[in-house]
Enzyme design. Sequence first.
Site, PDB file in Angstrom:
ATOM      1  N   ARG A 163       0.856  -1.186   0.000  1.00  0.00           N
ATOM      2  CA  ARG A 163       0.000   0.000   0.000  1.00  0.00           C
ATOM      3  C   ARG A 163       0.896   1.241   0.000  1.00  0.00           C
ATOM      4  O   ARG A 163       1.971   1.233   0.606  1.00  0.00           O
ATOM      5  CB  ARG A 163      -0.914   0.029   1.240  1.00  0.00           C
ATOM      6  N   HIS A 219      -1.153   0.197  -9.815  1.00  0.00           N
ATOM      7  CA  HIS A 219      -1.800  -0.781  -8.926  1.00  0.00           C
ATOM      8  C   HIS A 219      -2.345  -1.986  -9.709  1.00  0.00           C
ATOM      9  O   HIS A 219      -3.521  -2.321  -9.630  1.00  0.00           O
ATOM     10  CB  HIS A 219      -2.933  -0.105  -8.119  1.00  0.00           C
TER      11      HIS A 219
HETATM   12  P1  NDP Z   1      -1.570 -11.584   4.888  1.00  0.00           P
HETATM   13  O1  NDP Z   1      -2.461 -10.960   5.888  1.00  0.00           O
HETATM   14  O2  NDP Z   1      -1.809 -12.991   4.480  1.00  0.00           O
HETATM   15  O3  NDP Z   1      -0.035 -11.496   5.390  1.00  0.00           O
HETATM   16  C1  NDP Z   1       0.465 -10.397   6.057  1.00  0.00           C
HETATM   17  C2  NDP Z   1       1.894 -10.717   6.522  1.00  0.00           C
HETATM   18  O4  NDP Z   1       2.459  -9.534   7.086  1.00  0.00           O
HETATM   19  C3  NDP Z   1       1.947 -11.789   7.604  1.00  0.00           C
HETATM   20  O5  NDP Z   1       3.063 -12.615   7.403  1.00  0.00           O
HETATM   21  C4  NDP Z   1       2.111 -10.987   8.892  1.00  0.00           C
HETATM   22  O6  NDP Z   1       2.793 -11.671   9.925  1.00  0.00           O
HETATM   23  C5  NDP Z   1       2.956  -9.830   8.393  1.00  0.00           C
HETATM   24  N1  NDP Z   1       2.808  -8.637   9.252  1.00  0.00           N
HETATM   25  C6  NDP Z   1       1.685  -7.940   9.548  1.00  0.00           C
HETATM   26  N2  NDP Z   1       1.955  -6.901  10.364  1.00  0.00           N
HETATM   27  C7  NDP Z   1       3.289  -6.959  10.588  1.00  0.00           C
HETATM   28  C8  NDP Z   1       4.183  -6.179  11.369  1.00  0.00           C
HETATM   29  N3  NDP Z   1       3.757  -5.118  12.096  1.00  0.00           N
HETATM   30  N4  NDP Z   1       5.488  -6.539  11.414  1.00  0.00           N
HETATM   31  C9  NDP Z   1       5.939  -7.617  10.709  1.00  0.00           C
HETATM   32  N5  NDP Z   1       5.144  -8.391   9.937  1.00  0.00           N
HETATM   33  C10 NDP Z   1       3.842  -8.069   9.887  1.00  0.00           C
HETATM   34  O7  NDP Z   1      -1.588 -10.619   3.609  1.00  0.00           O
HETATM   35  P2  NDP Z   1      -1.407 -11.005   2.055  1.00  0.00           P
HETATM   36  O8  NDP Z   1      -0.117 -11.707   1.897  1.00  0.00           O
HETATM   37  O9  NDP Z   1      -2.622 -11.670   1.531  1.00  0.00           O
HETATM   38  O10 NDP Z   1      -1.358  -9.543   1.394  1.00  0.00           O
HETATM   39  C11 NDP Z   1      -0.422  -8.576   1.811  1.00  0.00           C
HETATM   40  C12 NDP Z   1      -0.803  -7.200   1.265  1.00  0.00           C
HETATM   41  O11 NDP Z   1      -0.478  -7.110  -0.121  1.00  0.00           O
HETATM   42  C13 NDP Z   1      -2.280  -6.868   1.313  1.00  0.00           C
HETATM   43  O12 NDP Z   1      -2.676  -6.423   2.592  1.00  0.00           O
HETATM   44  C14 NDP Z   1      -2.409  -5.790   0.264  1.00  0.00           C
HETATM   45  O13 NDP Z   1      -2.281  -4.518   0.854  1.00  0.00           O
HETATM   46  C15 NDP Z   1      -1.241  -6.047  -0.685  1.00  0.00           C
HETATM   47  N6  NDP Z   1      -1.697  -6.444  -2.022  1.00  0.00           N
HETATM   48  C16 NDP Z   1      -1.395  -5.621  -3.099  1.00  0.00           C
HETATM   49  C17 NDP Z   1      -1.789  -5.970  -4.370  1.00  0.00           C
HETATM   50  C18 NDP Z   1      -1.407  -5.146  -5.561  1.00  0.00           C
HETATM   51  O14 NDP Z   1      -1.930  -5.364  -6.657  1.00  0.00           O
HETATM   52  N7  NDP Z   1      -0.489  -4.206  -5.440  1.00  0.00           N
HETATM   53  C19 NDP Z   1      -2.579  -7.188  -4.634  1.00  0.00           C
HETATM   54  C20 NDP Z   1      -2.789  -8.002  -3.457  1.00  0.00           C
HETATM   55  C21 NDP Z   1      -2.367  -7.618  -2.203  1.00  0.00           C
HETATM   56  P3  NDP Z   1       2.157 -13.010  10.625  1.00  0.00           P
HETATM   57  O15 NDP Z   1       2.129 -14.045   9.521  1.00  0.00           O
HETATM   58  O16 NDP Z   1       3.100 -13.367  11.689  1.00  0.00           O
HETATM   59  O17 NDP Z   1       0.780 -12.597  11.061  1.00  0.00           O
END
Ligand code: NDP
Length: 308
Positions: free
Chosen positions: A223, A271
């Site tokens: 984002r 995007h």
């Molecule tokens: P998930 O919710 O499956 O994964 C999020 C990951 O981030 C997890 O491993 C989590 O850790 C980690 N995380 C969250 N907060 C923190 C923090 N404060 N410190 C360290 N690690 C953290 O999300 P997705 O993989 O499905 O998607 C990720 C993002 O990608 C989406 O939220 C979206 O914004 C973006 N996206 C962008 C797209 C584009 O076209 N540009 C398309 C699709 C997605 P833990 O596993 O330990 O909880």
Amino acid sequence: MSILFVAQHREMSPFKSAIEKLDSNMDVEIWPNVEKPERVQFAVAWNHPKNVFNSFPNLQVISSLGAGVDHLFADATIPEHIRFTRVVAPSLSDQMCDYVLGSVLNILQRTETYYDQQKQAEWLPQKAYRKKELTVGVMGLGAIGKKVAERLVLNGFTVAGWSTSKKVIDGVQTYSADELNEFLSQTNILVCLLPLTERTEDILDLDLFKKLKNPAFLINVARGEHLVEEDLIYSLDTDLIQHALLDVFSKEPLPESHPFWGRDKITITPHIASVTDPDEVASLLLDNYKRLLSGMDLMHEADRKKEY
Ligand code: NDP
């Protein structure tokens, strides 16, 4: 009962058709033409206008049309009792793997330099980076980030990964939240795949860029609000970061007057790194709708405390 799609600047009829193809009895409506608001229990949202969900007295669940739920948590007008779900789908992570792998390969091959040279009719061979010279660090090892890390390993890259809780992924050196500095100190190409939350907003700042290994590159596909824009500009100007590939921005579409447009060390895509496929997502949405009606657990429900 019905499923409602609410979106701005995006065509929702392919999603309605995909659901109706799976279940011809389903009642699917597209905002703003909602005949019976009281029948809506399940909504699907993308870039929705604030206050829109107050018109549906029986609404219980809102699914994001994508992987991120930040736009739902950011809307304080949505009543507290409404649950949020999100899309987790193979093609979403597969597209992202392709996008990130392509971007990393372009960095290695110095493709951007050759684009610039071509404009000047310049024939100037550059030294390509070797895979073994650059470590790719993936921030966020969730549904998408884990697949991206695995794809990079499969392609012979040295890969590090960072997430809240430590993960075990074959071939990836993983770090937990409190090991950020160790993760950054071995990362050359930083790929941001974090969800946008209070803790991850503005995380890509000057302080973080200074901790990356030289030469450093940024790929932000999560984002726009993760990035402190003026810190990136400063870091590019001072060669702390060599190049940034950005697919997401705090204001989208990126305004014509934005300073990022004119920069040759920034590559911009609108995007498109990974886009939800109507046919793939229809079965997930229908499944969750039916789970809601029968009182079963929902798939991929977001946690209000964690904000993802
Ligand atoms: P998930 O919710 O499956 O994964 C999020 C990951 O981030 C997890 O491993 C989590 O850790 C980690 N995380 C969250 N907060 C923190 C923090 N404060 N410190 C360290 N690690 C953290 O999300 P997705 O993989 O499905 O998607 C990720 C993002 O990608 C989406 O939220 C979206 O914004 C973006 N996206 C962008 C797209 C584009 O076209 N540009 C398309 C699709 C997605 P833990 O596993 O330990 O909880």
